[in-house]
Design an enzyme around this catalytic site. Structure first.
Site, PDB file in Angstrom:
ATOM      1  N   TYR A 185       9.242 -21.086  -4.267  1.00  0.00           N
ATOM      2  CA  TYR A 185       8.649 -19.775  -3.595  1.00  0.00           C
ATOM      3  C   TYR A 185       8.907 -19.782  -2.247  1.00  0.00           C
ATOM      4  O   TYR A 185       9.721 -18.802  -1.616  1.00  0.00           O
ATOM      5  CB  TYR A 185       6.946 -19.643  -3.844  1.00  0.00           C
TER       6      TYR A 185
ATOM      7  N   GLU B 171       5.061 -18.280   6.321  1.00  0.00           N
ATOM      8  CA  GLU B 171       4.923 -18.447   4.688  1.00  0.00           C
ATOM      9  C   GLU B 171       4.119 -19.251   4.374  1.00  0.00           C
ATOM     10  O   GLU B 171       3.279 -19.373   3.453  1.00  0.00           O
ATOM     11  CB  GLU B 171       6.397 -18.466   4.198  1.00  0.00           C
TER      12      GLU B 171
ATOM     13  N   ASP C 150       6.090 -14.979  -6.119  1.00  0.00           N
ATOM     14  CA  ASP C 150       4.703 -15.555  -6.115  1.00  0.00           C
ATOM     15  C   ASP C 150       3.790 -14.929  -7.360  1.00  0.00           C
ATOM     16  O   ASP C 150       4.663 -14.031  -7.953  1.00  0.00           O
ATOM     17  CB  ASP C 150       4.176 -15.336  -4.805  1.00  0.00           C
TER      18      ASP C 150
HETATM   19  N1  ADE Z   1       2.613 -13.436   0.909  1.00  0.00           N
HETATM   20  C1  ADE Z   1       3.474 -14.301   1.482  1.00  0.00           C
HETATM   21  N2  ADE Z   1       4.138 -14.270   2.460  1.00  0.00           N
HETATM   22  C2  ADE Z   1       4.358 -12.667   2.548  1.00  0.00           C
HETATM   23  C3  ADE Z   1       5.133 -12.020   3.206  1.00  0.00           C
HETATM   24  N3  ADE Z   1       6.028 -12.427   3.902  1.00  0.00           N
HETATM   25  N4  ADE Z   1       4.561 -10.671   3.077  1.00  0.00           N
HETATM   26  C4  ADE Z   1       3.676 -10.222   2.285  1.00  0.00           C
HETATM   27  N5  ADE Z   1       2.826 -10.985   1.921  1.00  0.00           N
HETATM   28  C5  ADE Z   1       3.053 -12.409   1.646  1.00  0.00           C
END
Ligand code: ADE
Length: 290
Positions: free
Chosen positions: A116, A33, A134
């Protein structure tokens, strides 16, 4: 209900698209993440793999030197995120004594972890029913549930709409499905013909279309920016133990004064170590990773 099932079906082939998909280990979810916050998924894949090989768990990351962490972050940009992640690992090991906490409020107290990231880790790794908002998720929720663009409604309303829509049987899958939908389909200029939610979408049913977004940027705001300069200085130091301010400036394509300015900021952020001569802007001053 209909939308949850339709979204889950659409997400099915994407469940195994990336190495972090299906991952339940909270440390690995956190690493993915943080990397995905500002870097495209395709570029994250190799960095994610090699980072976890080098630092397979939170204790390994906490025990590493800052320089090793910054080297392992190569290719990702935003080096301050790497340091925040390293500090978070240190705090987890010191104060929580081991694995990452599941409690979103506790996660949010760690360096570099905002609402987030806390919600993403809590939902994906621990199955907590929390929407991870997000930019993409805000846009999807505002349009499909509230018939609005995200900027037209309050964060509280979006949060509430997301919370009541979220699939409680699979909060982590739901969050990632909505993220994917926002990135691939419900883009600023949406591709409604490819959208699994089109027939329920309040935005579409209200006959709304986005006002056309700007076609192109007249120039790349990254070019010549301080962030670009910072990234180049750190990148130049990754491959060697130390260098002179002059060699750093040449390697980064900066004037000596500009290089000294950038080095001072990097030192203040803990990303670079420099001797007094370098800080004073002298060509033979030494600079290295911390
Ligand atoms: N953007 C940030 N984390 C994500 C995730 N786990 N899956 C898809 N898009 C993302």
């Amino acid at each position: 209900v209909g939308t949850r099932a339709a979204l889950a079906t659409w997400f099915e082939p994407r469940r195994s698209l990336y190495p972090w998909r299906g991952e339940r280990d909270p440390y690995r979810v956190l690493v993915s993440e943080v990397m995905l916050q500002q870097t495209q998924a395709g570029r994250v894949v190799p960095a994610y793999r090699s980072f976890l090989e080098r630092f397979p768990d939170v204790a390994a990351l906490a025990a590493a030197s800052r320089a090793d962490v910054l080297r392992a972050w190569a290719g990702l940009g935003y080096n301050r995120r790497a340091l925040a992640l390293w500090r978070a690992a240190g705090e987890v090991v010191r104060t929580h004594g081991g694995p990452l906490p599941a409690e979103p409020a506790v996660l949010q107290g760690l360096p570099g972890i905002g609402p987030y990231t806390a919600a993403a880790v809590a939902s994906i790794a621990f199955g907590r029913p929390l929407p991870a908002l997000d930019t993409n998720v805000r846009r999807v929720v505002a349009r499909t549930r509230l018939g609005s663009e995200a900027h037209e409604v309050s964060t509280g309303r979006v949060l509430q709409a997301a919370g009541s829509w979220l699939d409680r049987a699979d909060p982590g899958g739901w969050n990632q499905a909505v993220m994917d939908l926002g990135r691939e389909v419900c883009r600023p200029a949406p591709r409604c013909d490819a959208c699994p939610l089109a027939r329920w979408c309040r935005y579409r049913l209200a006959g709304r279309r986005p006002s056309s977004p700007p076609r192109h940027r007249p120039s790349d705001p990254f070019e010549g920016s301080t962030r670009q300069a910072r990234g180049r200085v750190v990148a130049g130091l990754r491959t060697r133990r130390s260098g002179t301010l002059a060699s750093v400036a040449v390697g980064a394509g900066l004037s000596l004064d500009r290089a000294a300015e950038v080095v001072r900021v990097l030192v203040a952020d803990g990303l670079v170590a420099a001797g007094p001569a370098a800080l004073a802007g002298r060509a033979n001053g030494r600079v290295r990773l911390p």
